[in-house]
Scaffold this motif. Structure first.
Motif, short mmCIF file in Angstrom:
data_model
loop_
_atom_site.label_atom_id
_atom_site.label_comp_id
_atom_site.label_asym_id
_atom_site.label_seq_id
_atom_site.Cartn_x
_atom_site.Cartn_y
_atom_site.Cartn_z
N UNK A 1 0.84 -1.20 0.00
CA UNK A 1 0.00 0.00 0.00
C UNK A 1 0.88 1.25 0.00
N UNK A 2 1.83 1.29 0.91
CA UNK A 2 2.71 2.46 0.99
C UNK A 2 3.52 2.66 -0.29
N UNK B 1 1.20 4.02 -2.92
CA UNK B 1 0.86 5.41 -2.58
C UNK B 1 1.97 6.35 -3.05
N UNK B 2 3.20 5.99 -2.77
CA UNK B 2 4.32 6.83 -3.20
C UNK B 2 4.40 6.91 -4.72
N UNK C 1 -4.34 8.62 -5.21
CA UNK C 1 -4.84 7.41 -4.54
C UNK C 1 -5.90 7.85 -3.53
N UNK D 1 -8.20 2.76 -0.12
CA UNK D 1 -7.59 1.44 -0.05
C UNK D 1 -8.54 0.53 0.71
#
Lengths: 247, 247
Positions: free
Chosen positions: B28-29, B32-33, B42, B45
């Motif tokens: 996820x991270x 996102x980046x 984004x 989630x």
């Protein structure tokens, strides 16, 4: 695993910073472990932005469906902290200054000789009728309204608040979990593993491949309510592995 | 920040292990980046279990609402890998053995002298009409159907697949981001910060408190499409901080 009659839970992590990648969430994994330990099944997680419509929709979808809902984030005193307002809106309740939260915050800032200004007072706002979740780290409380538990996003505070919430939850039977390390790739065992899963409907068998210098390996995790069920499936898996060519 | 006309995205992470706490999500991270870098917003989630009904519902909710959907997990060859079937069901399409995926996997296992058995062939299954996402790590491809990009859960493979997907996406204007470190707690600055946010509607100002041995500090993050907008807001924030008592 047969249909779960244990309590269920969902988490809603709130914050633009989680969706931009600026902050890597740590609370979801912590909640997941805590719920597993006390036998509550975490079924769904959502992450949404600091956006009232998105928060309202998610809170209402999740609170209808699961025994407990836990939120993280957006309960500070700045303009981007809109969780209290949004949760109030989701419940159709006025968002008020809670008397006890005001008292605690006023005392906290007085002790520290800091002005208890309007921004800090914002941290006492919550839906009418909510009860408080103690915050031993920085005083500003979380709150519970209905089955929704609203907690801070800062991990140390989230964890401290969750410690205070857990004794109030009706837990289920904790899951027993057994791990069998498998020196083969998933592709070597998948067919037989599927049969073992079918033969042990009271277990949930997860298969987690890894790639390393030694090649493919797989970790098999057997979860069940009862030790005997987990052990029976684990025994069948060990027997399968011992019978593999090259084992 | 004014209403976003850039492309939007949602992520759906799939897997019992994420909800039990056994595995801490890392994808996820990363997504996102990556989205922030290429100017795709984004927005949401979700994490759901290896449960067809839950996956179908989430895929359909997200693909209607956002420009792009990215999933992680559940595309291996074992009984608990049901993402291909579930995404097919969400689209109302048959889940078939993709010819090109079969060819790649057969060649891969032949080179390694490994039996290309039924379990391994399962990794070639996907909705009819899907196109492949290359997997340089372990060959078994992901796939794209409609606006849904189905990728592996193992982070090294998820990241490699995403690298292959990104050039196919229509990105927006990347966000400019400025950070101002604030040596005060949120409560000291919140009111004035809220006014600055109102005065700079083309920016989104986030306020992230920290607690450390030095006491309360706050990191302020200003995001905008245009450098000049972000800088104007940052300048107002710096001026606010310089005018603070004790600054």
């Amino acid at each position: 695993m047969s249909e779960d009659d244990n309590p269920t839970a969902a988490m809603l992590a709130i914050g633009d910073e989680l969706l931009s990648g600026r902050t890597k969430d740590k609370n979801i994994g912590h909640l997941a472990e805590a719920m597993t330990l006390i036998g509550i099944g975490l079924k769904e997680v959502r992450i949404v932005a600091d956006d009232e419509a998105a928060i309202v929709e998610a809170v209402n979808a999740l609170r209808e469906r699961y025994t407990y809902v836990f939120t993280s984030g957006g309960i500070g005193g700045t303009h981007d902290d809109i969780t209290a307002d949004s949760v109030s809106a989701a419940f159709g309740l006025p968002c008020i200054y809670n008397d006890e939260a005001m008292r605690r915050l006023a005392a906290h800032y007085e002790r520290r000789g800091i002005d208890f200004n309007g921004s800090r007072q914002r941290m006492a706002r919550m839906p009418e009728g909510a009860s408080l979740i103690d915050n031993p780290v920085s005083t500003a409380p979380g709150f519970v309204i209905g089955n929704v538990h609203v907690m801070a996003g800062v991990p140390s505070i989230f964890e401290a608040m969750l410690d205070n919430v857990i004794p109030t939850l009706k837990g289920g039977a904790p899951l027993v979990s057994k791990i069998v390390e498998c020196p083969f790739g998933e592709g070597d065992i998948a067919a037989r593993l599927g049969e073992i899963q079918k033969a042990h409907p009271k277990t949930s068998i997860g298969s987690y491949p890894r790639f390393s210098a030694e090649g493919f390996r797989t970790q098999l995790v057997i979860r069940a309510r009862a030790e005997a069920d987990a052990e029976a499936a684990a025994a069948d898996i060990r027997a399968m592995l011992e019978a593999m060519p090259g084992a």
